[in-house]
Scaffold this motif. Structure first.
Motif, PDB file in Angstrom:
ATOM      1  N   LYS A 494       0.707  -1.288  -0.045  1.00  0.00           N
ATOM      2  CA  LYS A 494      -0.064   0.176  -0.113  1.00  0.00           C
ATOM      3  C   LYS A 494       0.994   1.288   0.182  1.00  0.00           C
ATOM      4  CE  LYS A 494      -4.497  -0.557   0.209  1.00  0.00           C
ATOM      5  NZ  LYS A 494      -4.700  -1.221  -0.880  1.00  0.00           N
ATOM      6  N   ARG A 495       1.873   1.156   0.696  1.00  0.00           N
ATOM      7  CA  ARG A 495       2.645   2.226   0.985  1.00  0.00           C
ATOM      8  C   ARG A 495       3.378   2.724  -0.476  1.00  0.00           C
ATOM      9  NH1 ARG A 495       7.525   1.177   4.639  1.00  0.00           N
ATOM     10  NH2 ARG A 495       8.414   0.322   2.875  1.00  0.00           N
ATOM     11  N   ALA A 496       3.788   1.618  -1.115  1.00  0.00           N
ATOM     12  CA  ALA A 496       4.402   1.704  -2.408  1.00  0.00           C
ATOM     13  C   ALA A 496       3.540   2.352  -3.337  1.00  0.00           C
ATOM     14  CB  ALA A 496       5.074   0.415  -2.893  1.00  0.00           C
ATOM     15  N   VAL A 497       2.259   1.804  -3.262  1.00  0.00           N
ATOM     16  CA  VAL A 497       1.245   2.156  -4.316  1.00  0.00           C
ATOM     17  C   VAL A 497       1.184   4.029  -4.302  1.00  0.00           C
ATOM     18  CG1 VAL A 497      -1.138   2.347  -4.795  1.00  0.00           C
ATOM     19  CG2 VAL A 497       0.123   0.121  -4.772  1.00  0.00           C
ATOM     20  N   VAL A 498       0.815   4.164  -3.239  1.00  0.00           N
ATOM     21  CA  VAL A 498       0.563   5.731  -2.606  1.00  0.00           C
ATOM     22  C   VAL A 498       1.959   6.545  -3.044  1.00  0.00           C
ATOM     23  CG1 VAL A 498      -0.090   7.506  -1.043  1.00  0.00           C
ATOM     24  CG2 VAL A 498      -1.182   5.209  -0.986  1.00  0.00           C
ATOM     25  N   SER A 499       2.936   6.082  -2.528  1.00  0.00           N
ATOM     26  CA  SER A 499       4.254   6.984  -2.958  1.00  0.00           C
ATOM     27  C   SER A 499       4.453   6.880  -4.277  1.00  0.00           C
ATOM     28  CB  SER A 499       5.267   6.627  -1.960  1.00  0.00           C
ATOM     29  OG  SER A 499       5.426   5.219  -2.221  1.00  0.00           O
ATOM     30  N   SER A 500       4.457   5.817  -5.017  1.00  0.00           N
ATOM     31  CA  SER A 500       5.005   5.804  -6.513  1.00  0.00           C
ATOM     32  C   SER A 500       3.997   6.569  -7.084  1.00  0.00           C
ATOM     33  CB  SER A 500       4.923   4.441  -6.931  1.00  0.00           C
ATOM     34  OG  SER A 500       5.652   3.755  -6.321  1.00  0.00           O
ATOM     35  N   ALA A 501       2.687   6.463  -6.852  1.00  0.00           N
ATOM     36  CA  ALA A 501       1.706   7.065  -7.832  1.00  0.00           C
ATOM     37  C   ALA A 501       1.666   8.662  -7.461  1.00  0.00           C
ATOM     38  CB  ALA A 501       0.336   6.628  -7.239  1.00  0.00           C
ATOM     39  N   ALA A 502       2.233   9.017  -6.319  1.00  0.00           N
ATOM     40  CA  ALA A 502       2.090  10.376  -6.015  1.00  0.00           C
ATOM     41  C   ALA A 502       3.411  11.088  -6.831  1.00  0.00           C
ATOM     42  CB  ALA A 502       2.311  10.829  -4.526  1.00  0.00           C
ATOM     43  N   GLU A 503       4.379  10.349  -6.860  1.00  0.00           N
ATOM     44  CA  GLU A 503       5.749  10.835  -7.520  1.00  0.00           C
ATOM     45  C   GLU A 503       5.410  10.806  -9.016  1.00  0.00           C
ATOM     46  OE1 GLU A 503       9.205   8.429  -6.445  1.00  0.00           O
ATOM     47  OE2 GLU A 503       8.895   9.128  -4.357  1.00  0.00           O
TER      48      GLU A 503
END
Length: 526
Positions: A494-503
């Motif tokens: 979940k953390r990777a999904v949110v941070s990657s999408a934001a970046e």
């Protein structure tokens, strides 16, 4: 008067046009994979235009995007983040693409209201930090309790598999995947787990075999089973050692000379086998062919031989049995042999294979997948790989969070509160981020054929009223407690999904100029 600056083969898109072009590309990619999200997501059938016989059926975001040639530069950015998500965590590839596309959709609306991209980026950064903090607070860590952690792992596997082809037999496969991962003892090296696909039977006939299975068989007239095996793993030519120089010819003036030549070749091969015997082994595995004569010599010496174990097989065997891959046989003392308790031939479906049990690396195991079609088996393997990757990452990062739109709604709530504390136009961007997060549960409900606006508003009010474990039960179309239903996901995912999408959305928001040009060639020296 317009001045031509760019060469005749270059085109330029500026400001609004460039931004529109990048948004449209990214949003189109999001829409393409959107329908595959969640337990009720649909699959895509990809057919090759060059080879009409090859078709692939999948709902794995990264696989779909990797297989489609895209011309839009922004679309390629999304393909890359889904690929990184696949490499890093193994699952969540569709989620990350869809969330990026939703963030850009929201940004597009803000830009129409004349809000500067840099303001939006600042807002998104604040929102992303807030969302990740909320996610971290909501995460639960059962890493210290063996029983609870295993239950978590099985639930994570079920959640991951419920959106895949294995959903019908998810209980069977999640137990299988968790057993395989727990054998690894915290390692994330999935090379220890070999997956063999065999057409025939049903998916639920698939099984986990403790040990290593090689899709080869012993030589002729050799025993079908050996115990306490000392194995020499080699990559050496065991065919007749002709003079292997391109274009070399022998001219002989009589057939007896030819016989002498063959004799010399046989003597050379015999000497090689004698050297191998000195290793004091009872199993010789070679990556290359073993001709009849050396095979006969091995049989006489009571050494079982396996030929043509492809390179992947040889590499894995070396890893699993703890031996070296050898190509010269002059120094037996400096070579580590592989060991295992028994090696025997077994029958899977119609094929004879060799099974290594009691291997040095106790982590090793083999999953044999059965199924009725090639395409089904390929997709089953991809699904299982996703589950195995997520599980192996979870044994490292033991925190878990809830699925079914629960985590997204908790993050969305925290982000909206942050927006209320922020002044100026940035607060609009932060609110947009919260809206984009809410799109994920909306799409989940849409894909399942439910009334998404009603369900998501119910979920929103449940979370806002402190029922922080509520999520969507997509089988019944109601709001349920995700802890009780066991819809659990990996926190790292979940953390990777949110941070990657934001970046990724930030990268595309910064674009205000797209220049397309042919690359410089040697004849263009200016």
């Amino acid at each position: 008067m317009s001045v031509q600056i760019l060469g005749d083969q270059a085109t330029e898109e500026r400001a609004e046009n460039a931004r529109m072009s990048s948004f449209v590309g990214a949003i189109a990619v999001g829409d393409l994979v959107k329908s595959t999200l969640g337990p009720k997501g649909m699959d895509k059938l990809l057919q090759s235009s060059s080879n009409m016989d090859s078709a692939m059926i999948t709902n794995d975001g990264a696989t779909i995007l990797k297989s489609i040639p895209l011309d839009n530069p922004a679309a390629k950015v999304l393909v890359n983040i889904s690929k990184v998500q696949d490499d890093e965590v193994g699952d969540g590839t569709t989620s990350v693409t869809v969330l990026s596309a939703e963030l850009l959709k929201e940004a597009e609306k803000l830009i129409e209201k004349k809000i500067h991209p840099q303001t939006i980026i600042e807002g998104y950064r604040i929102a992303c930090t807030t969302a990740l903090e909320a996610l971290s607070k909501a995460a639960v860590n059962n890493g210290s309790d063996q029983e609870l952690f295993k239950k978590d792992l099985i639930n994570i596997a079920k959640t991951t598999l419920s959106s895949k082809i294995l959903a019908q037999d998810k209980d069977h496969f999640s137990t299988l995947a968790v057993d395989a991962i727990l054998r690894l003892n915290g390692s994330t090296n999935l090379n220890h787990i070999k997956v063999i696909k065999k057409v025939g039977g049903r998916l639920r006939d698939s099984f986990l075999d403790e040990g290593f299975i090689l899709e080869k068989r012993f030589g002729i007239n050799q025993p079908k089973k050996i115990t306490n095996a000392n194995i020499l793993i080699a990559n050496s030519s065991m065919d007749t050692d002709k003079v292997k120089i391109f274009g070399a010819k022998f001219k002989v003036d009589s057939t007896s000379k030819l016989a002498d030549l063959e004799k010399a070749e046989k003597a050379k091969m015999k000497a090689k086998v004698e050297k191998i015997k000195k290793f004091n082994i009872n199993c010789f595995i070679n990556r290359q062919l073993i001709y009849d004569f050396p095979e006969q010599l091995f049989t006489d010496a009571k050494i079982n031989s396996i030929e043509h174990a492809d390179f992947d097989g040889v590499e894995r065997l070396a890893l699993v049995t703890g031996g070296d891959v050898v190509s010269t046989f002059d120094t037996p003392e400096s070579v580590t042999l592989g060991h295992c308790d028994t090696i025997e031939e077994i029958l899977i479906g119609e094929d004879v294979m060799t099974k290594f049990s009691g291997v040095a690396a106790g982590e090793a195991c083999t999953i044999v997948l059965r199924g009725s079609t090639e395409q089904g088996l390929d997709e089953a393997e991809r699904s299982l790989h996703d589950a195995l990757s997520v599980l192996s990452q979870t044994t490292r990062e033991t925190k878990t969070c809830l699925g079914g739109g629960c985590s997204e709604m908790i993050m969305s709530k925290a982000v909206e509160q942050a927006a209320a504390n922020e002044t100026g136009k940035k607060s609009l961007a932060i609110e947009s981020f919260a809206r984009a997060l809410r799109q994920l549960p909306t799409i989940l409900a849409d894909n399942a054929g439910f009334d998404s606006s009603e369900l998501v508003s119910k979920l929103r009010s449940a979370i806002y009223n402190g029922m922080t474990t509520s999520g969507l039960d997509l089988n019944k179309g109601t709001i349920a407690d995700m802890r009780e239903t066991g819809v659990i996901e990996s926190y790292k995912l979940k953390r990777a999904v949110v941070s990657s999408a934001a970046e990724a959305s930030e990268v595309l928001l910064r674009v205000d100029n797209i220049i397309r040009a042919k690359p410089r060639t040697a004849d263009r020296n200016q």
